[in-house]
Design an enzyme around this catalytic site. Sequence first.
Site: not given
Lengths: 960, 261
Positions: B96, B222, B224
């Site tokens: 990002c 994302h 994560e």
Amino acid sequence: MRQWRFEVFNRSGFSDVHGNSILEEIKEFGISSVEAVQSAKVFLIEADFDDDFAQRVGKELLSDPVCEEYYIGRSGPPAGLAKATLIEVHLKSGVTDPVAESVMAALTDMGMEAGNVRTARKYVLLGDIIQRQTDTIAKKILSNDVIETVIVGSEAEPPSPHLKPYELQIVHWPIRDLDDDGLVALSKEKDLFLNLVEMQTIQKYYRELGREPTDVELESLAQTWSEHCVHKTLKSSVDMSIDGKEIHFDNLLKDTIFKATKQLNKSWCISVFVDNAGVVEFDKDTAVCFKVETHNRPSALDPYGGAATGIGGVIRDPMGTGMGARPIANTDIFCFGPPDKKLEDIPKGVLHPRRIMKGVVAGVRDYGNRMGIPTVNGAIYFDERYLGNPLVYCGNIGIMDKNKCFKNPQSGNIIIVVGGKTGRDGIHGATFSSGEITHEYEAIFSHAVQIGNPITEKKMLDVLIQANEAGLYEAITDCGAGGLSSSVGEMGQNLGAEVDLEKVPLKYGGLNYNEIWISEAQERMVIAVKPENVQAIQKIFDSENVESTVIGKFTGDKKLILRYNARQVAEMDMDFLHDGVPKYSRKAVWNTPELTEPSITEKDNYNEELLQILSSYNVASKEWVIRQYDHEVQGSSVVKPLTGVKNDGPSDATVIRPRFDSDKGLAISCGMNPMYGDIDPYWMALAGIDEAIRNLICVGGRADRIALLDNFSWANCTKPETFGALVRASQACHDGSIAFDSPFVSGKDSLNNEFSCEDGTQISIPSTLLISAISIVDDVNKCVTMDTKRSPNLLFVVGETKNELGGSHYYKINGQLGANVPKVDIEKAPKIAKKICAAIEQGLIVSCHDCSEGGLAVSLAEMAFAGGLGIEADLRGLPKSKDCTRVDAQLFSESNSRYIVEVEPENYDAFAKLMLNAPFGQIGKVTAENTLTVKAEDGKKVIEQDLDSLKQAWQKPLAW
Amino acid sequence: MKKVKAIVLRAAGINCDMETEDALELAGAEAQRVHINRIIEDKSALNKCQILVFPGGFSYGDDVAAGKILANQVVHHLYEPVQKFIDAGKLVLGICNGFQVLVKAGILPGDGQSGGQDTVTITYNDSGKFEDRWVYLVPQTEKCVFIEAGRQIYLPIAHAEGKVVTKDEAALETLKSEGYVAFKYADENGEEGPYPVNPNGSVDSIAGLTDTTGRILGLMPHPERHVRTTQHPHWTRLKDRTDGDGMTIFNNAVKYVKENL
């Protein structure tokens, strides 16, 4: 130094997203003469660099090499386009300009120090635009007069602010010889918002001291004694008449809400109603704290800035609770006027609700997202009466070590202010928020609007967490309303404090000692540090470029001493400052209004009504808002605000999993329904509590670990009838809290939400009580969502449907209010909640949704279209009261304490056994069809509608 | 067993560092969040790790443009150590805001040489606003060490400036022909499509880029945020509850380091 001007435009072939959205707004305003809008960024940089370096700045820093181009100097209108209007929007001097600060830092990285950087926006409007339209566009769309200056054409930009340095001049505001009229006049003239009794109390204090007060002393008293800070209305003694029956409260809060919390005396409540946020146990090592604030007035004036600083401010509450919590979730609940209101029907001094809503959402979005805190829960409520006073509730939840829930400031501790610098922003915010708004407020109180910089706050948070872990400070609190006056004043309340005001770092010169002391500039915290730790803690702050300054120390003499360049400007007794505010006694009246139930003809089919309710602004999907918030940052989300097969159904509550090393979760919800308050605020409050709790239960929250928050937004409470409504709601909070065994842990009030129009008419907000709630989820893997899961699972309704259409959406679409407001059976409701909780815990429920606004029919529709699976329902199975015989009441009654649950057929027996003694019945099943059908007791289909139309009706109104 | 070490770079406004650290640790790495000032002070800090992650957030508020100020800082203060890190065959991941930084610092796309090519950038979403929504990603390369070729993954995006654009058609052709395109946005069936399938209007639905070595990856979504089943937006409907799709990126990185470095 030379002033350089850079303009940055989009390169042709790359879309000008900002310009296009402005064009869209201009069209929404009904102006069709504008054909195109080009937007540009303007940078004004004072620096000693040469042309070559300026080219580098333009190319490498200010513009994007692919999609933008830069121009040094002032570009004229585009060649060949005669009909172009140039408008530039500059920030007013003193308004925080975060981009400018970043550019300064980036120039340093490039090896060049700039003297000053300012930014502006430039718009080129193409088309045959008349003067009046230019003014409208400039004022209503491109700028906000409160914080910005508009320049039309190619005039010079506003001069760089070089303010004169301040020269000390101690100002006294004589008070000892004033008569009552003089006291009132002084309070008014200085915007102190102190009433006569308070002014007399202060006069007596200074007569005894034998001297006149200084300006800063009176200002400190005004801040500390403001409604915003001490909640004198809610703490007053009350003589209440309810339908002619007299009741007395010595202290309204202590006799209602606090009383319930005290009586419940939960061991898991760690710190309630004393700190910046209420603290409850999360697990054996950690605690969570929760605070919800309102930021109504600033958001009315500057929706973007007001809402941004609202969320920024409430984030600092958990950061300043105990020894400081790490923020893990934001909540936001708004009340606006109708977004489709005609422009000409908007009173003077008021912004259009749609503009307010867009600004508020953008403000919360930009601040919350930049802070890296997921905004997970919220609601939006529309009513005509919020036109002059929009309500903006912002909440924040933090997590902290259980052994760090209390502060311990000691005499001899050094006072350090951390974070942002101090400017003139937000002066008089606390007192301002305690008065009524008029159409002139925009001009008079523009300085009460604060402008935030989330990155300053985020940097401060990062270093404070390190300082906390290292155990380098003794106490921490935020600079909120009242600024240093409140934070230093409160922390030193039992100690005494000395502050040297000239040490406070300033954004710009020229502030006098009084302004420094009461400024509500954002992003500042105050900490108390042992002298031996000062160096170590400042080293941490310096290591990440966070400003920290020693400004004084805590003493032991219980006096507040303020100095400027070694000259004393204030000396006050802490006791007088904090406990001197006179106690009030107030009258309150509640007379139950004489309302009747309307007569509405029964129909054979209610498809139309269902679609209409799904499309009403209050019920309609808020996806447009929710998606603009980062609700997943921190990687904690378990039940997101949107759920279902297409990720677009409305979750009842959200669940986060705040620790990476544990499956324990936190469920977060809210409840609010101002419409019921028009019938009876007592039942409105209980409905709010029941709704917030239902929402927690629906996702798998524990029924025995619920903590509640109250936020009262009311009209002018000096009117006994208005105050009476508040007393009724407070009584309900007490009763609901006890019944549900769920203590209130924090609360706040915002009173005087009235607007005086130019013609003298008053718009008072409806009595609006927001209930926020949190609970523990033992194992997030057991959480449940509201979307239908599989055909042919069974659907049950648990909880009784009563003839309670008063204040319902069904009546609303029929233009009626009604009388039968939904009540809460406080005996049964908690038992039902516990049973649902147990069924989820045992894995017997695969989906669960509560019935609230719009009743059973709306809930069934939501479950079906969220899951993409149809429902066949039969009202014969609905558990209902004897008087609930009409089909419309069965479909749309908003009776509380009802849950719709989906159960797999093989779990029927276990589920039914668990529900024994609760009102429950099987009302249907999940189907593989794309339809919702509901049969009445006589077997006729009263609703038959495909899920796509239902969903579209629900999604369309606010899909902006 | 060799310990894989990762640094998650912090800076003012970076806010996805904790969950990125958590994801790396779940993958078996020893991860540390380090402020950029510490690396500027001691440039040898990067020598001790094999994976450098530029996490998500709003570095410096995304002032001027997303990732711009941090990219400027990297170019002026960390050009050499980052270059050395890349040349040593180590891995760089930008998520990002981190992806925006890698592109704006000229580290991506390309041959791994910093300095900027000025042909690709990331700009405002066509929708004109920040959006948090879930997207499917289809890998476009077999040589990026972070990516499991052919495996479609489901991740959330959360950004206002995620639209990948190129200076011209030729630049886009280069991205494709050189294999710089790492991921494309697609629907559930792997087909490209308009908004919201392509959530920001990226040219050619590009969601992520890699370099010639395949050891640098930048992407807007994302990973994560999808390392556990319960992060899936409708996990309560799923029968099969396994690790989140995002783990594949971190697992592959750790595996590569173990096997090659």
